[in-house]
Design a protein around this motif. Structure first.
Motif, mmCIF file in Angstrom:
data_model
loop_
_atom_site.group_PDB
_atom_site.id
_atom_site.type_symbol
_atom_site.label_atom_id
_atom_site.label_comp_id
_atom_site.label_asym_id
_atom_site.label_seq_id
_atom_site.Cartn_x
_atom_site.Cartn_y
_atom_site.Cartn_z
ATOM 1 N N THR A 128 -43.797 -2.006 54.236
ATOM 2 C CA THR A 128 -42.708 -1.406 55.026
ATOM 3 C C THR A 128 -41.995 -0.266 54.290
ATOM 4 N N GLU A 129 -42.322 -0.050 53.026
ATOM 5 C CA GLU A 129 -41.475 0.810 52.183
ATOM 6 C C GLU A 129 -41.392 2.265 52.627
ATOM 7 N N ALA A 130 -42.384 2.720 53.389
ATOM 8 C CA ALA A 130 -42.364 4.126 53.804
ATOM 9 C C ALA A 130 -41.743 4.314 55.193
ATOM 10 N N TYR A 131 -41.237 3.243 55.802
ATOM 11 C CA TYR A 131 -40.857 3.339 57.223
ATOM 12 C C TYR A 131 -39.451 2.819 57.505
ATOM 13 N N ILE A 149 -34.006 -5.552 69.871
ATOM 14 C CA ILE A 149 -33.747 -4.916 68.566
ATOM 15 C C ILE A 149 -32.245 -5.004 68.280
ATOM 16 N N THR A 150 -31.931 -5.532 67.097
ATOM 17 C CA THR A 150 -30.515 -5.701 66.751
ATOM 18 C C THR A 150 -30.096 -4.762 65.620
ATOM 19 N N GLY A 151 -31.062 -4.064 65.039
ATOM 20 C CA GLY A 151 -30.705 -3.124 63.972
ATOM 21 C C GLY A 151 -31.940 -2.440 63.422
ATOM 22 N N PHE A 152 -31.687 -1.480 62.536
ATOM 23 C CA PHE A 152 -32.771 -0.718 61.897
ATOM 24 C C PHE A 152 -32.510 -0.703 60.397
ATOM 25 N N VAL A 153 -33.554 -0.877 59.627
ATOM 26 C CA VAL A 153 -33.389 -0.831 58.175
ATOM 27 C C VAL A 153 -34.358 0.227 57.644
ATOM 28 N N GLU A 154 -33.803 1.240 56.951
ATOM 29 C CA GLU A 154 -34.635 2.347 56.445
ATOM 30 C C GLU A 154 -35.381 1.953 55.178
ATOM 31 N N LYS A 155 -36.674 2.096 55.198
ATOM 32 C CA LYS A 155 -37.533 1.960 54.020
ATOM 33 C C LYS A 155 -37.204 0.774 53.108
ATOM 34 N N PRO A 156 -37.186 -0.449 53.655
ATOM 35 C CA PRO A 156 -36.880 -1.613 52.807
ATOM 36 C C PRO A 156 -38.053 -1.974 51.902
ATOM 37 N N LYS A 157 -37.745 -2.549 50.737
ATOM 38 C CA LYS A 157 -38.809 -3.076 49.875
ATOM 39 C C LYS A 157 -39.461 -4.230 50.632
ATOM 40 N N LYS A 158 -40.724 -4.494 50.314
ATOM 41 C CA LYS A 158 -41.499 -5.497 51.040
ATOM 42 C C LYS A 158 -40.730 -6.826 51.153
ATOM 43 N N GLU A 159 -40.154 -7.265 50.027
ATOM 44 C CA GLU A 159 -39.493 -8.585 50.023
ATOM 45 C C GLU A 159 -38.152 -8.554 50.757
ATOM 46 N N GLU A 160 -37.602 -7.340 50.989
ATOM 47 C CA GLU A 160 -36.300 -7.258 51.665
ATOM 48 C C GLU A 160 -36.428 -6.911 53.147
ATOM 49 N N ALA A 161 -37.656 -6.733 53.613
ATOM 50 C CA ALA A 161 -37.851 -6.296 54.997
ATOM 51 C C ALA A 161 -37.445 -7.393 55.985
ATOM 52 N N VAL A 162 -36.726 -6.988 57.055
ATOM 53 C CA VAL A 162 -36.278 -7.954 58.056
ATOM 54 C C VAL A 162 -37.401 -8.269 59.052
ATOM 55 N N SER A 163 -38.408 -7.411 59.104
ATOM 56 C CA SER A 163 -39.614 -7.688 59.887
ATOM 57 C C SER A 163 -40.680 -6.758 59.332
ATOM 58 N N ARG A 164 -41.879 -6.835 59.889
ATOM 59 C CA ARG A 164 -42.914 -5.882 59.469
ATOM 60 C C ARG A 164 -43.202 -4.890 60.595
ATOM 61 N N LEU A 165 -42.252 -4.824 61.561
ATOM 62 C CA LEU A 165 -42.461 -3.944 62.717
ATOM 63 C C LEU A 165 -41.762 -2.606 62.508
ATOM 64 N N ILE A 166 -42.496 -1.535 62.789
ATOM 65 C CA ILE A 166 -41.899 -0.203 62.650
ATOM 66 C C ILE A 166 -41.934 0.533 63.991
ATOM 67 N N ASN A 167 -41.105 1.553 64.079
ATOM 68 C CA ASN A 167 -41.067 2.407 65.263
ATOM 69 C C ASN A 167 -42.364 3.212 65.340
ATOM 70 N N ALA A 168 -43.136 3.013 66.420
ATOM 71 C CA ALA A 168 -44.447 3.659 66.538
ATOM 72 C C ALA A 168 -44.378 4.993 67.289
#
Ligand code: GTP
Length: 324
Positions: free
Chosen positions: A138-141, A152-171
């Protein structure tokens, strides 16, 4: 009635110098301009397509003026004088658009079924639906924070893998209702950074899909997309391609009217019409665009050889975009 908007006004800086002369949506991927691929993915019952253009809008207007494949569809190129951003481009069209519309980033190649995304959007009574793609890293997205009902309840910019709230990105493809304009004003610039986060107080959903998804905006991603498309479209050597004494490792596609002689070629090589590759050259993971010439004994890898570009004998191109 649903409309479509293609966001096609960006500078395409990551694909320079190829995009110095043509806007990124007109760059061909496996022989077909990116924007043509998007227009062809739009369901047949969507009759009006707005192309929000900016940088080199003249070229997009010319392309659609001469477009014999548009059929009954009404494709209108709407030029912007200044870069308005992804939100500004939509705001600029607010008086043209109907109650529901689908918005496409002009550089995404994917297997998203747009009709299914529209049905999902309606069934959720959503204001906006973002197509959502699952990634490993997820780090690049920008990552979607999404609940069990796909809201969708929020957006997290470029989280580290272990801090990601999901593995879904805006396509990069969205279904929207006019109500989104209540979350914008004339100075809104970015859908991703301003409008979508504001919509979390309303009804914004993620629509997951499977298959393939590639944002073609950089050299590496473009070449990866080329490989995916050549495999999924079963592209190969076309009738009328002149091929002599070559060693081929698929996927390789050579268009009618191209000439390749005594070369080692592939995997992931696309050779467009009117181009030529000479003896002793070694090509992999690259595209040789229309009218380009690769001399004898060249080594080309991870590169785009732009239209009408000539590589002299024994030239080396690794991870480069070369133009005439
Ligand atoms: P880079 O400069 O390489 O980042 O490429 P880009 O300018 O295309 O930017 P990016 O890939 O982030 O843009 C995503 C999509 O939005 C692309 O299809 C762009 O053409 C489009 N886009 C970006 N900015 C604008 C704008 O100001 N107006 C319009 N109409 N479209 C835009």
């Amino acid at each position: 009635m649903t409309d479509a908007v293609i966001l096609a006004g960006g500078l395409g800086t990551r694909l320079r110098p190829l995009t110095e002369n043509i806007p990124k949506p007109l760059v061909k991927l496996a022989g077909i301009p990116l924007i043509r691929r998007i227009v062809d993915s739009i369901p047949g019952d969507i009759e009006r397509v707005f192309v929000a253009a900016g940088y080199r809008a003249d070229k997009l207007s010319d392309y659609f003026k001469n477009d014999r494949d548009a059929g009954e569809r009404d494709v209108r190129v709407v030029p912007e004088e200044n870069a308005l951003g992804t939100a500004g481009a939509l705001w600029n069209l607010r008086n043209e658009l109907g109650d529901e519309f689908v918005v496409f980033n002009g550089d995404v190649v994917s297997s998203l079924d747009v009709s299914s995304a529209i049905s999902f959007h309606r069934s959720m009574n959503a204001t906006a639906t973002i197509s959502a793609w699952e990634v490993d890293d997820t780090e690049a997205y920008g990552v979607l924070r999404i609940d069990a009902e796909d809201r969708i309840t929020g957006f997290v910019e470029k989280p580290k893998k272990e801090e990601a709230v999901s593995r879904l990105i805006n396509a990069g493809t969205y279904v929207m209702n006019r109500h989104v304009f209540d979350f914008m004003n004339g100075s809104s610039f970015s859908l991703e950074r301003e409008v979508f986060p504001a919509l979390c107080s309303d009804r914004i959903f993620g629509y997951r899909f499977h298959g393939h998804w590639i944002d073609c905006g950089s050299l590496g991603a473009y070449l990866q997309a080329q490989s995916t498309v050549m495999i999924s479209e079963r592209r190969g050597i076309q009738k009328g391609a002149r091929l002599e004494g070559c060693l081929i490792e698929r996927p390789v596609s050579i268009e009618r009217g191209a000439r390749v002689r005594g070369a080692r070629i592939g995997p992931n090589v696309y050779v467009e019409a009117g181009s030529a590759v000479d003896e002793g050259s070694r090509l992999d993971n690259c595209v040789v665009m229309e009218g380009a010439k690769v001399g004898c004994g060249c080594s080309v890898s991870g590169s785009i050889i732009g239209p009408d570009c000539t590589l002299p004998d024994n030239a080396v191109s690794h991870n480069q975009i070369l133009v005439k």
